[in-house]
Design a protein around this motif. Structure first.
Motif, PDB file in Angstrom:
ATOM      1  N   LEU B  22      12.387  15.973  -8.546  1.00  0.00           N
ATOM      2  CA  LEU B  22      12.972  15.242  -7.414  1.00  0.00           C
ATOM      3  C   LEU B  22      14.259  15.921  -6.950  1.00  0.00           C
ATOM      4  O   LEU B  22      14.489  16.094  -5.751  1.00  0.00           O
ATOM      5  CB  LEU B  22      13.250  13.784  -7.802  1.00  0.00           C
ATOM      6  N   ARG B  25      13.458  18.986  -4.964  1.00  0.00           N
ATOM      7  CA  ARG B  25      12.765  18.767  -3.688  1.00  0.00           C
ATOM      8  C   ARG B  25      13.637  18.061  -2.656  1.00  0.00           C
ATOM      9  O   ARG B  25      13.488  18.278  -1.455  1.00  0.00           O
ATOM     10  CB  ARG B  25      11.509  17.926  -3.968  1.00  0.00           C
ATOM     11  N   ILE B  26      14.552  17.212  -3.134  1.00  0.00           N
ATOM     12  CA  ILE B  26      15.289  16.346  -2.207  1.00  0.00           C
ATOM     13  C   ILE B  26      16.791  16.580  -2.334  1.00  0.00           C
ATOM     14  O   ILE B  26      17.392  16.250  -3.364  1.00  0.00           O
ATOM     15  CB  ILE B  26      14.945  14.868  -2.474  1.00  0.00           C
ATOM     16  N   PRO B  27      17.416  17.146  -1.299  1.00  0.00           N
ATOM     17  CA  PRO B  27      18.865  17.390  -1.356  1.00  0.00           C
ATOM     18  C   PRO B  27      19.613  16.079  -1.605  1.00  0.00           C
ATOM     19  O   PRO B  27      19.391  15.103  -0.893  1.00  0.00           O
ATOM     20  CB  PRO B  27      19.197  17.931   0.042  1.00  0.00           C
ATOM     21  N   GLY B  28      20.448  16.071  -2.603  1.00  0.00           N
ATOM     22  CA  GLY B  28      21.291  14.895  -2.860  1.00  0.00           C
ATOM     23  C   GLY B  28      20.617  13.816  -3.685  1.00  0.00           C
ATOM     24  O   GLY B  28      21.197  12.745  -3.889  1.00  0.00           O
ATOM     25  N   TRP B  29      19.407  14.092  -4.221  1.00  0.00           N
ATOM     26  CA  TRP B  29      18.742  13.036  -5.003  1.00  0.00           C
ATOM     27  C   TRP B  29      19.677  12.563  -6.124  1.00  0.00           C
ATOM     28  O   TRP B  29      20.251  13.372  -6.856  1.00  0.00           O
ATOM     29  CB  TRP B  29      17.425  13.549  -5.618  1.00  0.00           C
ATOM     30  N   GLY B  30      19.849  11.244  -6.205  1.00  0.00           N
ATOM     31  CA  GLY B  30      20.647  10.691  -7.297  1.00  0.00           C
ATOM     32  C   GLY B  30      22.152  10.747  -7.087  1.00  0.00           C
ATOM     33  O   GLY B  30      22.907  10.380  -7.989  1.00  0.00           O
ATOM     34  N   ALA B  31      22.605  11.173  -5.898  1.00  0.00           N
ATOM     35  CA  ALA B  31      24.060  11.240  -5.656  1.00  0.00           C
ATOM     36  C   ALA B  31      24.713   9.870  -5.786  1.00  0.00           C
ATOM     37  O   ALA B  31      25.889   9.771  -6.143  1.00  0.00           O
ATOM     38  CB  ALA B  31      24.340  11.830  -4.280  1.00  0.00           C
ATOM     39  N   ASP B  32      23.965   8.820  -5.472  1.00  0.00           N
ATOM     40  CA  ASP B  32      24.486   7.451  -5.575  1.00  0.00           C
ATOM     41  C   ASP B  32      23.726   6.676  -6.646  1.00  0.00           C
ATOM     42  O   ASP B  32      23.378   5.508  -6.468  1.00  0.00           O
ATOM     43  CB  ASP B  32      24.356   6.727  -4.228  1.00  0.00           C
TER      44      ASP B  32
END
Lengths: 382, 196
Positions: B22, B25-32
């Motif tokens: 994840l 694949r996804i920029p910023g996944w889990g940033a929050d």
């Protein structure tokens, strides 16, 4: 000045109006440089929102330049480039002082059940909006903020409502790591909600709509799994199967009143005004979420009752969370995400319509022509 | 799919993708990722900084008696001044505000009724001006030609096409009926004049 005015359901035109004047010491008058049409504006346009008066100027998404300020304004001076949250709010009432900016009690004499919103009927306070050359902005020391030098103007206009609302919708879902999140609606707010769900650690994000071009955007922009509900006899059953018969942990309703998908609902609501909207999406959300799950509602609903399947929500032990977004609370974190390259809000803009052609812009957006996802309103070239 | 689907046993369904996949694949996944570290948590934050430098705002001047919800103690210190109530629609609106609280269906249904009256008051009044209401330009329907009205709908599996045929009837019907009524009225007047 030139301004769009409402002339009755499905009818708007551009007229000459007086430039708004300072009516309170903390007012500012803003010269609008970029505005937008929001999906919520379509409820007004369709005549669904009570006390929408002929002659009102719509528009709650706009950025611009400070033209004049009232005597008590401390933070802005003429010439400042500012972005303005869609909420009109005082900053000092019981609700604002706790961060519930969208629920302000000091700016809307017409109703206690909703705060103030620019250009959104008298039910939301009777303020003219920003689909005009100039707009009055009350509490200039509270709402607006200077646009950072590094920020693109089109990103700024999307930060006045659509992006914060989608991001807020994901927050209301109380997403925890690994959650399966379903988003109903692949309009701007749904796209941003889907994108935000990943930031909060979702393990799977599914977006539902009936417009193929919007689902394509959900796949490319929001990295989501997508299903077109028209292709399924019963989208709820399909979602149950797709989630191993459990249902989604979180469902976000980014559609609101006037959902498509049920002819009878549409006729009783939009045409006969027997309901405040057709709550198809909300009912699907209640059905598609797992027992004990959370339904987050950021789609726009008016004050008239709608036929919502509340018993199912009770019996499933759901948490329903909803509000208009308190925009400015979201800004610092969203600015960070944009700077880090996690979000590029203006990627969803598909059309830039001059103010003079706004009637065509409304029809195009309402009828979903020309693969329109988000139309901005640009200053009419001289 | 497991032989016995998830809800019938205690386990959670496995993730389709690992955290690493994840993130890749996804920029910023889990940033929050931390629910306690999100801008709207907790929902209420007493003492939040807002920029207000007053306890209660100065009161805006009332240029006309401002209609208000009877659930408010008074007219709020600040309010919108767009389109003051006028005519029959204005009378209905004032009555709806003065008589019924927001909790009463009558309040909202009267306001919706006033909206319809308001539209027709203005349509009729516009006929006496140099800029009468123009249902063609004001509905923006010409964008059907410039913005691919047909190809946007045909073969697209759209759910809204099943009711869009009603829209021209709902929007244009009253105009057609009003036009026919006008013609009939003129004819009747002519006949009456001819009998004198």
């Amino acid at each position: 000045m030139r301004a769009m005015v409402y002339r009755g359901p499905y009818k708007i035109r551009v007229e000459e109006k007086d430039i708004p004047k300072i009516e309170h010491p903390n007012d500012a008058i803003i010269r609008v440089t970029t505005g937008a049409i929001c999906g919520s504006d379509l409820h007004l346009y369709h005549g669904m929102m009570p006390d929408t008066r002929v002659g009102m100027t719509f528009g709650h998404e706009f950025v611009g330049v400070v033209h004049a300020v009232g005597s008590s304004v401390q933070n802005l001076v003429p010439g400042d480039r500012v972005m303005v949250p869609f909420n009109v709010y005082c900053g000092s009432c019981y609700f604002c002082s706790r961060g519930l900016f969208s629920n302000c009690h000091n700016v809307n004499p017409n109703a206690t059940a909703v705060g103030g919103i620019y250009g959104y009927s008298h039910t939301c306070g009777g303020y003219d909006g920003g689909q005009a050359e100039f707009v009055r902005v009350p509490f200039a020391d509270v709402g607006p903020a200077k646009i950072p030098d590094w920020m693109d103007e089109e990103d700024a206009v999307l930060l006045t409502d659509a992006l914060p609302t989608g991001y807020f919708g994901a927050q209301l879902g109380d997403i925890v790591e690994g959650d399966t999140v379903v988003v109903f609606g692949a309009g701007p707010v749904g796209l941003f909600a889907a994108k935000s769900a990943w930031l909060m650690g979702a393990g799977r994000v599914i977006v539902i709509d009936h417009l193929e071009y919007r689902l394509e955007k959900a796949r490319t922009f929001a990295h989501a799994e997508t299903y077109n509900f028209v292709e399924y006899d019963d989208i709820v059953v399909h979602l149950k199967k797709a989630t191993d018969y459990l249902g989604a942990d979180v469902v976000i309703d980014a559609v609101g009143a006037e959902a498509d998908g049920n002819f009878l609902q549409h006729v009783t609501a939009a045409k006969l005004k027997l309901q405040g909207g057709s709550p198809v999406a909300l009912n699907w959300a209640i059905d598609a979420v797992r027992k004990g799950g959370t339904v987050s509602v950021v789609g726009a609903y008016g004050p008239i009752f709608s036929a919502v399947k509340f018993g199912d929500a009770v019996n499933k032990g759901l948490t329903l969370r909803m509000n208009q977004c308190p925009v400015k609370r979201q800004w610092p974190r969203l600015f960070e995400h944009i700077r880090n390259g996690y979000l590029k809000p203006s990627d969803i803009v598909t059309h830039r319509v001059p103010l003079e052609h706004i009637a065509e812009g409304y029809h195009m957006f309402s009828a979903k022509l020309d693969d329109c996802i988000k139309p901005l309103i640009v200053s009419t070239p001289a | 799919m497991a032989e016995i689907p998830t809800p019938y046993t205690a386990g959670k369904p496995g993730l389709k993708e690992s955290k690493e996949e994840l993130r890749g694949r996804i920029p910023g996944w889990g940033a929050d990722l931390d629910p306690a570290d999100r801008p709207s948590f907790p929902r209420e934050q007493p003492g939040i900084e807002t920029g207000a430098h007053w306890d209660f705002p100065e009161r805006q001047n009332e240029e006309w008696p401002r209609e208000r919800s009877i659930e408010h103690a008074f007219v709020t210190p600040v309010f919108g001044t767009s389109t003051p109530p006028a005519g029959v629609s204005g009378a209905i609106r004032k009555y709806a505000y003065a008589r019924f609280s927001e909790g009463r269906a009558a309040h909202w249904l009267l306001l919706i009724a006033a909206d319809r009256v308001d539209a027709w008051e203005h349509h009729l009044a516009s006929l006496a001006t140099v800029r009468p209401d123009n249902p063609v330009t004001e509905t923006g329907v010409l964008s059907e030609f410039s913005r691919h009205g047909l190809s946007s709908r045909l073969g697209k599996k759209r759910a809204d096409v099943n009711h869009q045929w009603i829209d021209p009837i709902v929007v244009g019907g009253p105009w057609v009926l009003a036009g026919l009524g006008g013609v009939a009225a003129v004819r009747a007047l002519r006949r009456a004049a001819g009998r004198k």
